[in-house]
Design an enzyme around this catalytic site. Structure first.
Site, PDB file in Angstrom:
ATOM      1  N   ASP A  94       8.444  -9.605  -6.952  1.00  0.00           N
ATOM      2  CA  ASP A  94       9.702  -9.965  -7.593  1.00  0.00           C
ATOM      3  C   ASP A  94       9.915  -9.169  -8.883  1.00  0.00           C
ATOM      4  OD1 ASP A  94       7.811 -11.275  -9.135  1.00  0.00           O
ATOM      5  OD2 ASP A  94       8.661 -13.285  -8.866  1.00  0.00           O
ATOM      6  N   SER A  95       8.961  -8.310  -9.219  1.00  0.00           N
ATOM      7  CA  SER A  95       9.167  -7.326 -10.292  1.00  0.00           C
ATOM      8  C   SER A  95      10.337  -6.409  -9.972  1.00  0.00           C
ATOM      9  CB  SER A  95       7.901  -6.495 -10.518  1.00  0.00           C
ATOM     10  OG  SER A  95       7.414  -5.964  -9.291  1.00  0.00           O
ATOM     11  N   GLU A 132      -3.385 -11.752 -13.460  1.00  0.00           N
ATOM     12  CA  GLU A 132      -2.535 -10.935 -14.323  1.00  0.00           C
ATOM     13  C   GLU A 132      -2.755 -11.291 -15.792  1.00  0.00           C
ATOM     14  OE1 GLU A 132       2.052  -9.347 -14.856  1.00  0.00           O
ATOM     15  OE2 GLU A 132       1.565 -10.715 -13.216  1.00  0.00           O
TER      16      GLU A 132
END
Length: 261
Positions: free
Chosen positions: A31-32, A167
């Site tokens: 979804d980046s 992350e």
């Protein structure tokens, strides 16, 4: 020594095909794409329809790599929503789905896996929570955060996740999690000791020059190459004596229309 898992993002047919030809074994339609393709300020604006569109595009490359898709913001708040969203991404061509969170989304994770859909976890900094957390922060520095990350990672593995993305997790904690789990960890900004690494491809290639995360060292400067190629092509064009485009006139028509409807 076993090779680290290499993973990159792909949002369309040509990039998925190029990365697959380069031998990347795991591709993610992340979804980046909200920021690096669609121009949104963060991932919270990305819709399921947009994710389906880009998964379909990448899947048309028929990659040998595993191709995954992110469940977008607010698409897995309930078990029913999570299963429906996962099925939609698989129907679009995804081999697996990924969602952010640990024990708080465990019922959703178990339900997705029960449907025979492969699931990848995502812990640490959660981009879909950037607004409520007030920015992007390294996770695991505080003991409570450290212990929660460990518990969440173990819970996801026990539920049947095949891998977990870490992350912006502080490297010692990322290393500890990696050593504890029997499934691979895939790091992004979490140090060198995860079982694999993933990057947003435009960060790696320098094709999104307006922002590059501090932990990324671009291996190319595609943006500059594109600008150079365009400038060279423009300079090669010679006047044919025909009428020039009147930019002000085009702008007027764009704003007001031709009147011939």
């Amino acid at each position: 020594m076993a090779k680290k898992i290499a993973a990159l993002t792909a949002y369309d047919y040509p990039m998925a095909k190029l990365l697959d030809e380069a031998g990347v074994p795991l591709l993610l339609v992340g979804d980046s794409l909200g920021m690096v393709v669609l121009g949104y300020p963060d991932t919270t604006h990305v819709t399921m329809l947009e994710m389906e569109h880009h998964v379909r595009a990448a899947a048309r490359a028929k990659p040998n790599a595993l191709l995954g898709g992110d469940l977008p913001y607010h698409s897995y708040e309930t078990v029913e929503m999570a299963v429906d969203g996962a099925k939609r991404l698989v129907a679009a061509g995804a081999d697996f789905v990924k969602a952010e969170g640990g024990q708080e989304i465990l019922p959703q994770v178990k339900a997705i896996i029960a449907e025979g859909i492969s699931f990848c976890g995502h812990l640490g900094m959660l981009p879909q929570h950037v607004l409520e957390e007030g920015g992007y922060h390294i996770k695991g520095k505080q003991d409570a955060e450290h212990q929660k990350l460990l518990a969440d990672a173990k819970a996801l593995a026990a539920a049947g996740a095949f891998a977990v993305v870490l992350e912006l997790v502080t490297p010692p904690v990322a290393k500890e999690i990696s050593m504890c789990l029997t499934i691979p960890t895939i790091g992004i900004g979490s140090g060198p000791d995860c079982d694999g690494q993933i990057l947003v491809t435009p960060d790696l290639t320098g094709s999104f020059p307006w922002f590059t995360p501090r932990f990324v060292k671009p291996k190319a400067n595609c943006a500059a190459e594109i600008k150079s190629a365009v400038a060279e092509w423009k300079s090669s064009l010679t006047s044919s004596g025909k009428k020039l485009l009147t930019v002000s006139g085009v702008r007027y028509l764009k704003c007001h229309g031709t009147g011939n409807r």
